[in-house]
Design a protein around this motif. Structure first.
Motif, PDB file in Angstrom:
ATOM      1  N   ASP A  49       0.858  -1.130  -0.118  1.00  0.00           N
ATOM      2  CA  ASP A  49      -0.104   0.085  -0.032  1.00  0.00           C
ATOM      3  C   ASP A  49       0.824   1.343   0.048  1.00  0.00           C
ATOM      4  OD1 ASP A  49      -2.308  -1.638   0.097  1.00  0.00           O
ATOM      5  OD2 ASP A  49      -2.301  -1.518   2.623  1.00  0.00           O
ATOM      6  N   MET A  96       2.033   5.631   7.992  1.00  0.00           N
ATOM      7  CA  MET A  96       1.756   4.380   7.086  1.00  0.00           C
ATOM      8  C   MET A  96       2.613   3.258   7.400  1.00  0.00           C
ATOM      9  SD  MET A  96       0.499   5.734   3.459  1.00  0.00           S
ATOM     10  CE  MET A  96      -0.485   4.357   2.811  1.00  0.00           C
ATOM     11  N   SER A 264       1.501  12.880   0.820  1.00  0.00           N
ATOM     12  CA  SER A 264       0.046  13.426   1.154  1.00  0.00           C
ATOM     13  C   SER A 264      -0.142  14.663   0.242  1.00  0.00           C
ATOM     14  CB  SER A 264       0.037  13.853   2.736  1.00  0.00           C
ATOM     15  OG  SER A 264       0.560  14.976   3.124  1.00  0.00           O
TER      16      SER A 264
HETATM   17  P1  ATP Z   1       2.789  13.624   9.422  1.00  0.00           P
HETATM   18  O1  ATP Z   1       4.245  13.697   9.811  1.00  0.00           O
HETATM   19  O2  ATP Z   1       2.230  14.785   8.987  1.00  0.00           O
HETATM   20  O3  ATP Z   1       2.094  12.763  10.395  1.00  0.00           O
HETATM   21  P2  ATP Z   1       3.303  11.072   7.822  1.00  0.00           P
HETATM   22  O4  ATP Z   1       4.797  11.073   7.248  1.00  0.00           O
HETATM   23  O5  ATP Z   1       3.053  10.344   9.179  1.00  0.00           O
HETATM   24  O6  ATP Z   1       2.944  12.567   8.182  1.00  0.00           O
HETATM   25  P3  ATP Z   1       1.328   9.625   6.768  1.00  0.00           P
HETATM   26  O7  ATP Z   1       0.419  10.106   7.660  1.00  0.00           O
HETATM   27  O8  ATP Z   1       1.942   8.371   6.880  1.00  0.00           O
HETATM   28  O9  ATP Z   1       2.402  10.830   6.837  1.00  0.00           O
HETATM   29  O10 ATP Z   1       0.746   9.759   5.301  1.00  0.00           O
HETATM   30  C1  ATP Z   1      -0.295  10.914   4.758  1.00  0.00           C
HETATM   31  C2  ATP Z   1      -0.997  10.393   3.803  1.00  0.00           C
HETATM   32  O11 ATP Z   1      -0.232  10.543   2.726  1.00  0.00           O
HETATM   33  C3  ATP Z   1      -1.333   9.037   3.780  1.00  0.00           C
HETATM   34  O12 ATP Z   1      -2.488   8.738   4.414  1.00  0.00           O
HETATM   35  C4  ATP Z   1      -1.401   8.773   2.255  1.00  0.00           C
HETATM   36  O13 ATP Z   1      -2.478   8.912   1.650  1.00  0.00           O
HETATM   37  C5  ATP Z   1      -0.435   9.611   1.416  1.00  0.00           C
HETATM   38  N1  ATP Z   1       0.994   8.978   1.733  1.00  0.00           N
HETATM   39  C6  ATP Z   1       2.037   9.648   1.820  1.00  0.00           C
HETATM   40  N2  ATP Z   1       3.178   8.742   1.694  1.00  0.00           N
HETATM   41  C7  ATP Z   1       2.883   7.830   0.927  1.00  0.00           C
HETATM   42  C8  ATP Z   1       3.362   6.863   0.424  1.00  0.00           C
HETATM   43  N3  ATP Z   1       4.735   6.534   0.241  1.00  0.00           N
HETATM   44  N4  ATP Z   1       2.575   5.787  -0.489  1.00  0.00           N
HETATM   45  C9  ATP Z   1       1.205   6.028  -0.268  1.00  0.00           C
HETATM   46  N5  ATP Z   1       0.612   6.972   0.138  1.00  0.00           N
HETATM   47  C10 ATP Z   1       1.262   8.060   0.809  1.00  0.00           C
END
Ligand code: ATP
Length: 332
Positions: A49, A96, A264
């Motif tokens: 995913d 994720m 995102s």
């Molecule tokens: P934050 O630091 O703002 O919490 P994060 O790095 O934890 O952000 P996520 O919450 O994992 O980011 O990702 C946010 C959204 O961006 C996910 O719900 C997804 O829709 C999308 N996304 C980000 N990176 C990817 C990826 N490599 N593959 C697929 N979807 C992604």
């Protein structure tokens, strides 16, 4: 007709009851709160995913997934790390990745943030931290995922630090160290529960983390903005379930136009572009049959690109790269 509980739910309830019987010195109400609010069940994320980030996936497999699934192989020098940090710009898939690790390693997933541990009642927060670690051991293999760890373990600050947050931080570090000591103990048995608990944390502000806490994250993995190959995969995944008229060339163009976008940002862009066909209908949206709505086109993306811009600046990115060079291991 009475509900028959599904077998998985039943197995989980039995495990929880068994765990609660065996843990001592933990406030039962705090333990229940952790189980209800902090343990995440369902809503699984799998490696496929997540677009790209191959090096981070490999590193997480080596650090967490394999040791959790084959504890007999990971001993002595191969003893697994007790802490791993994922850092980088916002929206790059850190959360994720953490969820995928929990799914793929068949672990209990405790998802916490500073605010979920903060209680306005004196002493309650420490009870929650104690319950968290005790349950993580009792329900091992477990991942304690701390999002925005910087706000829980921020660098000590003599002037402004709130007494309550200092106490949570201290308790968290103490319990975390206990875990490491228990895991390193010579007398531990095969598959000892402390062996299979990992604190996995994410942050957009790695420099704000307390030095003592930083040291405990043996692995510090940089999660950068997606490279063109990753953006391509991500865009294709997003378009897979949508009727669209974009050809390979259009998608290539989009990949170039989204340089500097986070994962995102790309999701936000595709969502906005998917609204294009509906927007162009205006009020007619209310009575147009579904099959007459036109597919999403390249022009919809072009229009959305005017409003959806990258959320990370160049300077912001440089700060991460500098920190990664100094303290991290990097890899898309
Ligand atoms: P934050 O630091 O703002 O919490 P994060 O790095 O934890 O952000 P996520 O919450 O994992 O980011 O990702 C946010 C959204 O961006 C996910 O719900 C997804 O829709 C999308 N996304 C980000 N990176 C990817 C990826 N490599 N593959 C697929 N979807 C992604």
């Amino acid at each position: 007709m009475p509900d028959t509980p599904d077998p998985e739910h039943q197995i989980w309830n039995n495990r929880v009851n068994e765990a609660l019987k065996h843990i001592t010195g933990v406030d039962e109400a705090a333990a229940r709160q952790i189980l209800n609010e902090i343990v995440v069940k369902g809503d699984e994320v799998h490696w496929e995913d997540i677009a790209g980030l191959e090096q981070a996936k490999t590193s997480l497999k080596e650090t967490v997934v394999y040791p959790f699934l084959r504890p007999d192989l990971f001993k002595g020098l191969r003893e697994p790390a007790r802490g791993m940090l994922l850092f980088g710009p916002p929206g790059t898939g850190k959360t994720m990745l953490a969820r995928a690790v929990a799914t793929e390693s068949q672990s209990t997933f405790f998802s916490i943030s500073a605010s979920s541990l903060t209680s306005k009642y004196l002493g309650e927060s420490e009870k929650l931290v104690r319950a968290l670690f005790a349950l993580a051991r009792a329900l091992a293999p477990s991942i304690i995922f701390v999002d925005e760890i910087d706000s829980l373990l921020s660098a000590r600050n003599d002037t402004g630090e709130h007494e309550a947050s200092r106490r949570i931080k201290t308790e968290f570090l103490v319990k975390w160290s206990d875990l490491a000591h228990a895991a390193a103990g010579r007398d531990h048995k095969d598959g000892d529960d402390a062996q299979r608990v990992l604190v996995l944390a994410a942050t957009n502000l790695p420099w704000a983390i307390d030095e003592a806490a930083r040291r405990r994250f043996v692995r510090r993995q940089y999660i950068p903005l997606p490279e063109s190959e990753t953006r391509l995969k991500h865009l294709k995944t997003l378009l897979k379930y949508q009727t669209h008229g974009l050809n390979e060339k259009d998608i290539e163009k989009l990949v170039n136009m989204t340089d500097g976008f986070s994962g995102s940002d790309i999701t936000a862009l595709a969502k906005d572009a998917a609204m294009g066909p509906l927007r162009s209908l205006g009020e007619a949206l209310l009575f147009t049959p579904r099959e007459q709505i036109r597919p999403v086109q390249f022009i919809d993306f072009e229009a959305s690109l005017k409003t959806i811009r990258p959320s990370v600046s160049k300077e912001g990115l440089e700060a991460f790269e500098e920190w990664a060079l100094k303290y991290g291991s990097s890899g898309a």
